[in-house]
Design a protein around this motif. Structure first.
Motif, mmCIF file in Angstrom:
data_model
loop_
_atom_site.group_PDB
_atom_site.id
_atom_site.type_symbol
_atom_site.label_atom_id
_atom_site.label_comp_id
_atom_site.label_asym_id
_atom_site.label_seq_id
_atom_site.Cartn_x
_atom_site.Cartn_y
_atom_site.Cartn_z
ATOM 1 N N SER A 92 0.905 -1.245 0.043
ATOM 2 C CA SER A 92 0.073 -0.067 -0.080
ATOM 3 C C SER A 92 0.934 1.125 0.076
ATOM 4 O O SER A 92 2.124 1.299 0.452
ATOM 5 N N VAL A 93 0.445 2.376 -0.445
ATOM 6 C CA VAL A 93 1.082 3.550 -0.735
ATOM 7 C C VAL A 93 0.285 4.800 0.180
ATOM 8 O O VAL A 93 -0.984 4.957 -0.152
ATOM 9 N N THR A 94 0.767 5.411 0.906
ATOM 10 C CA THR A 94 0.095 6.741 1.682
ATOM 11 C C THR A 94 0.594 7.854 1.044
ATOM 12 O O THR A 94 2.010 7.879 0.939
ATOM 13 N N LEU A 95 -0.333 8.881 0.842
ATOM 14 C CA LEU A 95 0.067 10.319 0.105
ATOM 15 C C LEU A 95 -0.417 11.317 1.107
ATOM 16 O O LEU A 95 -1.550 11.040 1.461
ATOM 17 N N GLU A 96 0.272 12.316 1.302
ATOM 18 C CA GLU A 96 -0.011 13.637 1.499
ATOM 19 C C GLU A 96 -0.379 14.442 0.635
ATOM 20 O O GLU A 96 0.154 14.826 -0.318
ATOM 21 N N CYS A 97 -1.670 14.969 0.644
ATOM 22 C CA CYS A 97 -2.338 15.551 -0.575
ATOM 23 C C CYS A 97 -2.423 16.856 -0.380
ATOM 24 O O CYS A 97 -2.891 17.440 0.611
ATOM 25 N N ARG A 98 -2.058 17.917 -1.481
ATOM 26 C CA ARG A 98 -2.331 19.130 -1.409
ATOM 27 C C ARG A 98 -2.958 19.520 -2.650
ATOM 28 O O ARG A 98 -2.584 19.203 -3.837
ATOM 29 N N LEU A 99 -4.159 20.051 -2.500
ATOM 30 C CA LEU A 99 -5.081 20.203 -3.632
ATOM 31 C C LEU A 99 -5.222 21.605 -4.091
ATOM 32 O O LEU A 99 -5.051 22.726 -3.382
ATOM 33 N N ASP A 100 -5.346 21.824 -5.386
ATOM 34 C CA ASP A 100 -5.764 23.335 -6.132
ATOM 35 C C ASP A 100 -6.877 23.784 -5.450
ATOM 36 O O ASP A 100 -7.781 22.750 -4.741
ATOM 37 N N PRO A 101 -7.250 25.105 -5.028
ATOM 38 C CA PRO A 101 -8.368 25.811 -4.437
ATOM 39 C C PRO A 101 -9.350 25.320 -5.288
ATOM 40 O O PRO A 101 -10.606 25.305 -4.765
ATOM 41 N N GLU A 102 -9.428 25.307 -6.620
ATOM 42 C CA GLU A 102 -10.814 25.125 -7.321
ATOM 43 C C GLU A 102 -10.601 23.868 -8.290
ATOM 44 O O GLU A 102 -9.404 23.616 -8.680
ATOM 45 N N PRO A 103 -11.542 23.130 -8.658
ATOM 46 C CA PRO A 103 -11.744 22.208 -9.552
ATOM 47 C C PRO A 103 -11.553 22.752 -10.880
ATOM 48 O O PRO A 103 -11.889 23.622 -11.144
ATOM 49 N N PRO A 104 -11.039 21.803 -11.820
ATOM 50 C CA PRO A 104 -10.945 22.394 -13.302
ATOM 51 C C PRO A 104 -12.503 22.511 -13.738
ATOM 52 O O PRO A 104 -13.406 22.018 -13.252
ATOM 53 N N PRO A 105 -12.683 23.438 -15.095
ATOM 54 C CA PRO A 105 -13.995 23.501 -15.333
ATOM 55 C C PRO A 105 -14.552 22.430 -16.026
ATOM 56 O O PRO A 105 -13.861 21.632 -16.489
ATOM 57 N N ARG A 106 -15.781 22.333 -15.953
ATOM 58 C CA ARG A 106 -16.648 21.163 -16.572
ATOM 59 C C ARG A 106 -16.325 21.351 -18.059
ATOM 60 O O ARG A 106 -16.637 22.566 -18.660
ATOM 61 N N PRO A 107 -16.188 20.385 -18.770
ATOM 62 C CA PRO A 107 -16.018 20.536 -20.298
ATOM 63 C C PRO A 107 -17.236 21.109 -21.014
ATOM 64 O O PRO A 107 -18.509 20.749 -20.319
ATOM 65 N N ASP A 108 -17.189 21.972 -21.956
ATOM 66 C CA ASP A 108 -18.259 22.795 -22.368
ATOM 67 C C ASP A 108 -19.055 21.900 -23.530
ATOM 68 O O ASP A 108 -19.806 22.987 -24.139
ATOM 69 N N ILE A 109 -18.776 20.890 -23.778
ATOM 70 C CA ILE A 109 -19.591 20.071 -25.018
ATOM 71 C C ILE A 109 -20.353 19.020 -24.332
ATOM 72 O O ILE A 109 -19.647 18.380 -23.654
ATOM 73 N N ASP A 110 -21.732 18.850 -24.626
ATOM 74 C CA ASP A 110 -22.364 17.507 -24.300
ATOM 75 C C ASP A 110 -22.518 16.697 -25.685
ATOM 76 O O ASP A 110 -22.517 17.240 -26.703
ATOM 77 N N LEU A 111 -22.863 15.592 -25.484
ATOM 78 C CA LEU A 111 -22.803 14.708 -26.669
ATOM 79 C C LEU A 111 -24.014 13.875 -26.468
ATOM 80 O O LEU A 111 -24.403 13.059 -25.518
ATOM 81 N N LEU A 112 -24.778 14.066 -27.668
ATOM 82 C CA LEU A 112 -26.153 13.182 -27.762
ATOM 83 C C LEU A 112 -25.843 12.241 -28.776
ATOM 84 O O LEU A 112 -25.443 12.602 -30.017
ATOM 85 N N LEU A 113 -25.754 10.824 -28.434
ATOM 86 C CA LEU A 113 -25.263 9.959 -29.115
ATOM 87 C C LEU A 113 -26.187 8.848 -29.511
ATOM 88 O O LEU A 113 -26.565 8.190 -28.446
ATOM 89 N N ALA A 114 -26.728 8.386 -30.704
ATOM 90 C CA ALA A 114 -27.243 7.246 -31.021
ATOM 91 C C ALA A 114 -26.538 5.831 -30.534
ATOM 92 O O ALA A 114 -25.386 5.679 -30.869
ATOM 93 N N LEU A 115 -27.121 5.075 -29.691
ATOM 94 C CA LEU A 115 -26.323 4.158 -29.000
ATOM 95 C C LEU A 115 -25.704 3.159 -30.133
ATOM 96 O O LEU A 115 -26.273 2.660 -30.679
ATOM 97 N N PRO A 116 -24.252 3.033 -30.148
ATOM 98 C CA PRO A 116 -23.519 2.256 -31.255
ATOM 99 C C PRO A 116 -23.472 0.998 -30.510
ATOM 100 O O PRO A 116 -23.795 0.620 -29.431
ATOM 101 N N ARG A 117 -23.300 -0.331 -31.405
ATOM 102 C CA ARG A 117 -23.048 -1.638 -31.036
ATOM 103 C C ARG A 117 -22.280 -1.690 -29.852
ATOM 104 O O ARG A 117 -21.221 -0.835 -29.563
ATOM 105 N N PRO A 118 -22.150 -2.448 -28.830
ATOM 106 C CA PRO A 118 -21.469 -2.645 -27.442
ATOM 107 C C PRO A 118 -20.282 -2.384 -27.676
ATOM 108 O O PRO A 118 -19.490 -1.861 -26.753
ATOM 109 N N LYS A 119 -19.382 -3.257 -28.899
ATOM 110 C CA LYS A 119 -17.953 -3.123 -28.889
ATOM 111 C C LYS A 119 -17.624 -1.745 -28.977
ATOM 112 O O LYS A 119 -16.459 -1.429 -28.545
ATOM 113 N N VAL A 120 -18.400 -1.075 -29.829
ATOM 114 C CA VAL A 120 -17.915 0.149 -30.321
ATOM 115 C C VAL A 120 -18.059 1.249 -29.017
ATOM 116 O O VAL A 120 -17.324 2.162 -28.582
#
Lengths: 240, 240
Positions: free
Chosen positions: A59-87
């Motif tokens: 196991s590995v223990t880390l001491e964490c220092r985080l940025d004050p803000e999260p990165p912005p949410r990506p500004d594109i949404d995708l509406l996708l006709a469901l492709p076959r499961p493999k794709v």
């Protein structure tokens, strides 16, 4: 892995102890040593740095220092006709790596009904693949996912709530379509609709256009769904 | 399959008789009937239309009318540090579908030596995958492929002959890199270099830059090689 993503409740008192696959990756692939810094992030939270303070029994223990803000949410949404499961299986990590805010999967007349029963639509299957893509791209913003079996209900009743105030585009390889690159100004969010392998049918195109989707095209080459998604998302972003 | 690609010597006296997988695809997937037209093309030759004149014992005979000229050769070549075989296998069809004139595969310090022994570098393996991509994209131009184990020799001695007179770009995620979109004017051919998962090393970047490769970047997100290739080729083409 270019960043280790942690579950939101994993950090306690600024420390996290990793075991299992993440610890093995740090030890065996990144060959970390005590005192070393590694890039970390919290799912849907901030990025930061973890300093390795202990390595014990795999196991590995880390001491964490985080940025004050999260990165912005990506500004594109995708509406996708469901492709076959493999794709679809191949797409999850790539979509997360490219950055999409929301993945809206839908039925269409050229989608096979049994695709909706696929294991690849279960969160237990796709969430690790999305996280893999985020770790590759050094992002923390997990795409929101929803699956819809009724196209008309989705377009008419749900989309305004799921993806409010977005510029809407539908990939459609017709002569009258605008080039994808340059279609989006980037001042509002974008919602990009990508059809099934055989394309949207006439009814679906009429419904999409009636609800504000503008036809866009990459050109005369017809691409497989997974290649098309990567190319369309890239081209849509390319001129901002 | 959006176009049936034929070997150059398959058409005799304007007719071709297909058997095996291509005939099965026409009969079972496209469900063609006698008298129907299907899109055809000759590998590295013209596209056209085939009219079905006979269907007998699982074979299909077409009467072929070809365009006077073949489609233009794609105007981007790709110099790619050999990825692991699984990724390379996924890439062949996608590269052919996106359209590249030449695929130059090279060694680099972060390429594992045993990748060069992979079955996926044998023409018997990759040629059908390239043809699959061309049939998807409705193109006939088979990318030329060469494999090079000596990076320095390739860059210093061979590249001017393999890819003459091209604008050269190297994908490199550094702050000083130009945006890929807009980097290429499209007045000459383009040659795009894409490094291994861990990136080009300093020596390789210096050699590439000394030989006219300009660093370009898609932005801060680090992408897997296959996603990166699709995104880079799309972005490079997006502003012409």
């Amino acid at each position: 892995v270019n960043l280790i993503l942690l579950e939101p409740d994993a950090i306690v008192d600024r420390h996290v102890t990793l075991s299992g696959a993440q610890a093995r990756h740090l030890i065996e692939v990144l060959r970390v040593t005590s005192g070393q810094d590694v890039r970390i992030g919290v799912i849907d939270g901030a990025k930061g740095v973890g300093r390795i303070t202990a390595m014990l029994h795999g196991s590995v223990t880390l001491e964490c220092r985080l940025d004050p803000e999260p990165p912005p949410r990506p500004d594109i949404d995708l509406l996708l006709a469901l492709p076959r499961p493999k794709v679809m299986r191949r797409l999850w990590a790539q979509l997360a790596a490219l950055g999409v805010g929301r993945i809206v999967l839908t039925n269409a007349s050229r989608v096979e009904r049994n695709y909706f029963d696929a294991h690849v639509l279960e969160s237990a299957c796709y969430r690790p693949l999305l996280i893999e893509g985020l770790q590759q791209a050094q992002d923390t913003r997990l795409p929101e996912v929803s699956v819809h079996r009724r196209f008309k209900v989705l377009i008419e009743d749900l989309l305004d709530t799921l993806c409010p105030g977005a510029d809407r585009f539908v990939a459609h390889p017709s002569a009258g379509s605008a080039a994808v690159a340059g279609a989006w100004t980037g001042t509002r969010r974008a919602l990009l609709a990508v059809g099934p392998e055989g394309g949207w049918d006439d009814y679906e195109m009429r419904l999409l256009e009636a609800h504000g989707f503008r036809p866009v095209s990459l050109g005369p080459r017809t691409l497989r769904t997974d290649t098309a998604c990567v190319a369309l998302l890239t081209a849509l972003r390319s001129r901002r």
